[in-house]
Design an enzyme around this catalytic site. Structure first.
Site, PDB file in Angstrom:
ATOM      1  N   HIS A 101       6.747 -12.756   9.393  1.00 55.26           N
ATOM      2  CA  HIS A 101       8.091 -12.971   9.936  1.00 55.26           C
ATOM      3  C   HIS A 101       9.028 -13.671   9.035  1.00 55.26           C
ATOM      4  CE1 HIS A 101       8.673 -12.765  14.591  1.00 55.26           C
ATOM      5  NE2 HIS A 101       9.906 -12.888  13.895  1.00 55.26           N
ATOM      6  N   ARG A 119       8.391  -6.365  16.461  1.00 52.64           N
ATOM      7  CA  ARG A 119       8.063  -7.592  17.260  1.00 52.64           C
ATOM      8  C   ARG A 119       6.181  -7.505  17.038  1.00 52.64           C
ATOM      9  NH1 ARG A 119      10.311 -11.098  17.122  1.00 52.64           N
ATOM     10  NH2 ARG A 119      11.911 -12.294  18.775  1.00 52.64           N
ATOM     11  N   GLU A 177       0.561 -14.563  15.946  1.00 51.60           N
ATOM     12  CA  GLU A 177       1.511 -15.169  14.920  1.00 51.60           C
ATOM     13  C   GLU A 177       0.880 -16.599  15.977  1.00 51.60           C
ATOM     14  OE1 GLU A 177       5.306 -14.352  13.861  1.00 51.60           O
ATOM     15  OE2 GLU A 177       5.030 -12.046  14.438  1.00 51.60           O
TER      16      GLU A 177
HETATM   17  P1  NAD Z   1      18.848  -4.033  19.649  1.00 50.95           P
HETATM   18  O1  NAD Z   1      18.801  -4.291  20.867  1.00 50.95           O
HETATM   19  O2  NAD Z   1      19.988  -3.815  18.973  1.00 50.95           O
HETATM   20  O3  NAD Z   1      18.436  -2.487  19.083  1.00 50.95           O
HETATM   21  C1  NAD Z   1      16.833  -2.336  19.908  1.00 50.95           C
HETATM   22  C2  NAD Z   1      17.213  -1.122  20.369  1.00 50.95           C
HETATM   23  O4  NAD Z   1      15.794  -0.321  20.729  1.00 50.95           O
HETATM   24  C3  NAD Z   1      18.195  -0.900  21.175  1.00 50.95           C
HETATM   25  O5  NAD Z   1      18.282   0.050  20.985  1.00 50.95           O
HETATM   26  C4  NAD Z   1      17.096   0.453  22.191  1.00 50.95           C
HETATM   27  O6  NAD Z   1      17.339   0.896  22.993  1.00 50.95           O
HETATM   28  C5  NAD Z   1      15.890   0.892  21.478  1.00 50.95           C
HETATM   29  N1  NAD Z   1      14.782   0.834  22.453  1.00 50.95           N
HETATM   30  C6  NAD Z   1      14.153   0.544  23.410  1.00 50.95           C
HETATM   31  N2  NAD Z   1      12.708   0.614  24.371  1.00 50.95           N
HETATM   32  C7  NAD Z   1      12.535   1.551  22.775  1.00 50.95           C
HETATM   33  C8  NAD Z   1      11.748   2.521  23.098  1.00 50.95           C
HETATM   34  N3  NAD Z   1      10.505   2.209  23.635  1.00 50.95           N
HETATM   35  N4  NAD Z   1      11.987   3.983  22.332  1.00 50.95           N
HETATM   36  C9  NAD Z   1      12.644   3.701  21.171  1.00 50.95           C
HETATM   37  N5  NAD Z   1      13.748   2.774  21.387  1.00 50.95           N
HETATM   38  C10 NAD Z   1      12.891   1.581  22.385  1.00 50.95           C
HETATM   39  O7  NAD Z   1      17.757  -4.793  19.040  1.00 50.95           O
HETATM   40  P2  NAD Z   1      17.892  -5.208  17.279  1.00 50.95           P
HETATM   41  O8  NAD Z   1      19.006  -6.383  16.790  1.00 50.95           O
HETATM   42  O9  NAD Z   1      18.281  -3.651  16.544  1.00 50.95           O
HETATM   43  O10 NAD Z   1      16.807  -5.590  17.214  1.00 50.95           O
HETATM   44  C11 NAD Z   1      15.461  -5.152  17.279  1.00 50.95           C
HETATM   45  C12 NAD Z   1      13.876  -6.198  16.980  1.00 50.95           C
HETATM   46  O11 NAD Z   1      13.727  -6.789  15.878  1.00 50.95           O
HETATM   47  C13 NAD Z   1      13.701  -7.035  18.322  1.00 50.95           C
HETATM   48  O12 NAD Z   1      12.326  -6.967  18.427  1.00 50.95           O
HETATM   49  C14 NAD Z   1      14.122  -8.247  17.291  1.00 50.95           C
HETATM   50  O13 NAD Z   1      13.015  -8.915  18.048  1.00 50.95           O
HETATM   51  C15 NAD Z   1      12.925  -7.634  15.745  1.00 50.95           C
HETATM   52  N6  NAD Z   1      13.822  -8.726  14.621  1.00 50.95           N
HETATM   53  C16 NAD Z   1      12.814  -9.217  13.901  1.00 50.95           C
HETATM   54  C17 NAD Z   1      13.142 -10.116  13.235  1.00 50.95           C
HETATM   55  C18 NAD Z   1      12.344 -10.120  11.980  1.00 50.95           C
HETATM   56  O14 NAD Z   1      11.931 -11.351  11.390  1.00 50.95           O
HETATM   57  N7  NAD Z   1      11.490  -9.692  11.274  1.00 50.95           N
HETATM   58  C19 NAD Z   1      14.565 -10.605  12.816  1.00 50.95           C
HETATM   59  C20 NAD Z   1      15.354 -10.281  13.905  1.00 50.95           C
HETATM   60  C21 NAD Z   1      15.312  -9.221  14.829  1.00 50.95           C
END
Ligand code: NAD
Length: 323
Positions: free
Chosen positions: A297, A250, A279
């Site tokens: 993105h 993000r 963004e």
């Molecule tokens: P997920 O919920 O499976 O994993 C996120 C992990 O982060 C969790 O295990 C959580 O415990 C951990 N976490 C929370 N706070 C934390 C901290 N302070 N330090 C370390 N770890 C922490 O989510 P995901 O599906 O792996 O997605 C992760 C990110 O990717 C999200 O922000 C999502 O919006 C983003 N994303 C981006 C795109 C893109 O187009 N670039 C696409 C999909 C998802």
């Protein structure tokens, strides 16, 4: 057979649309602009609104559209949907959290490969100067490094973090990870050549270890913590000199001012950014920096992810109305 009506305002992959239509749903994919969304939903008597990140599902929209029963977010983040308003109207919200993990992980690797060989800059410079300054450009980009054998630190070891670990481990990288809610995860490193997989258990380590021991760090957290970046000046100071940082989570989870400063001093060697604080109008000094590989993105923007997203949304909608 359902006769429910779906407005897929930011589109839906053909396979998901076909599944829905075969189950009797009507699916409209003509986009209503922000100013016309309420009228379109009400005039069309839509029961369901599907969105990606572009359409904002505000409290005003939900208050004004009593016919809505289901909101589907094609993707992970729900920040463009007013979840409290949806709850207060009894509207269910669904998303597709797992469908894009592999695609995001591959984009992270693309940024890493770019950074270690200066591709983000050489692609640009070769186009404009390559015919005249080939030798000097060869020298300029001639001190790349390999990824194999290096340590990749993953902050946030959920779906995408683990998908990235799987790929990186398969490439011969050492992988360490930190996550306050996960103590260990067993990933399956896939060897497609003979259709086998090797289970590898990774125990998470404290954040400080990831900051200090990694050659590259990629963030896969849900967002900022209490409105604050996870990587700022203090965290960068703890890292190895020349580290490569990637943010496809993000915008703003890496402090953009601190990143630019660290790139200019050389403390950070390069960065890969798919997401930005502001963004869709990211700051120009980030976009122009020769040591930053940038993408707009597009982590989930692959044919395979979009197909999985469409099918997952369709299956959930069919199940919701069958219940
Ligand atoms: P997920 O919920 O499976 O994993 C996120 C992990 O982060 C969790 O295990 C959580 O415990 C951990 N976490 C929370 N706070 C934390 C901290 N302070 N330090 C370390 N770890 C922490 O989510 P995901 O599906 O792996 O997605 C992760 C990110 O990717 C999200 O922000 C999502 O919006 C983003 N994303 C981006 C795109 C893109 O187009 N670039 C696409 C999909 C998802």
């Amino acid at each position: 057979m359902s006769s429910k009506r779906i407005l897929a305002n930011d589109g839906i992959d053909d396979s998901g649309k076909a599944l829905l239509e075969n189950a009797g749903f009507f699916v409209e994919t003509n986009k209503a602009s922000e100013g016309h969304l309420i009228q379109t939903l009400n005039d069309g008597a839509f029961d369901v609104l599907f969105v990606r990140s572009a359409t904002k599902v505000t409290a005003a929209v939900l208050d004004a559209c009593p016919g809505l029963k289901l909101i589907g977010r094609a993707g992970v983040g729900l920040d463009n949907i007013d979840l409290n308003a949806a709850k207060s109207h009894g509207i269910k919200v669904i998303n597709t959290p797992a469908a894009s993990s592999q695609s995001v992980a591959e984009l992270v690797l693309a940024h890493l490969f770019s950074g270690v060989r200066y591709l983000q800059d050489s692609n640009y410079k070769m186009r404009t100067e390559g015919h005249e300054k080939f030798a000097s450009l060869k020298k300029k980009y001639g001190s790349g490094i390999e990824l194999r054998g290096k340590t990749l630190g993953i902050i946030g070891f959920g779906r995408i973090g683990q998908a990235l670990a799987r790929m990186a481990a398969g490439m011969g990288m050492n992988v360490i990870a930190t996550d306050p809610f996960i103590t260990e995860a067993t990933i399956k490193v896939e060897i497609a050549v003979n259709n086998t997989s090797i289970p590898v258990t990774i125990k998470t380590v404290p954040m400080q270890d990831v900051l200090m021991l990694s050659d590259f760090i990629s963030l896969h957290v849900p967002g900022k913590v209490n409105g604050k970046a996870i990587i700022g000046e203090h965290e960068i100071a703890m890292m190895k000199p020349g580290i490569g940082l990637v943010n496809a989570a993000r915008g703003g989870v890496i402090d953009e001012d601190a990143l630019l400063h660290a790139l200019d001093t050389g403390k950070v060697g390069f960065a890969g950014l798919d997401v930005f604080e502001n963004e869709p109008t990211p700051r120009v000094d980030l976009l122009h920096h020769p040591a930053i590989s940038v993408s707009p993105h597009i982590g989930a923007a692959t044919a395979e992810a979009q197909e999985r997203i469409g099918i997952e949304l369709a299956e959930q909608a069919i199940e919701f109305f069958a219940a």
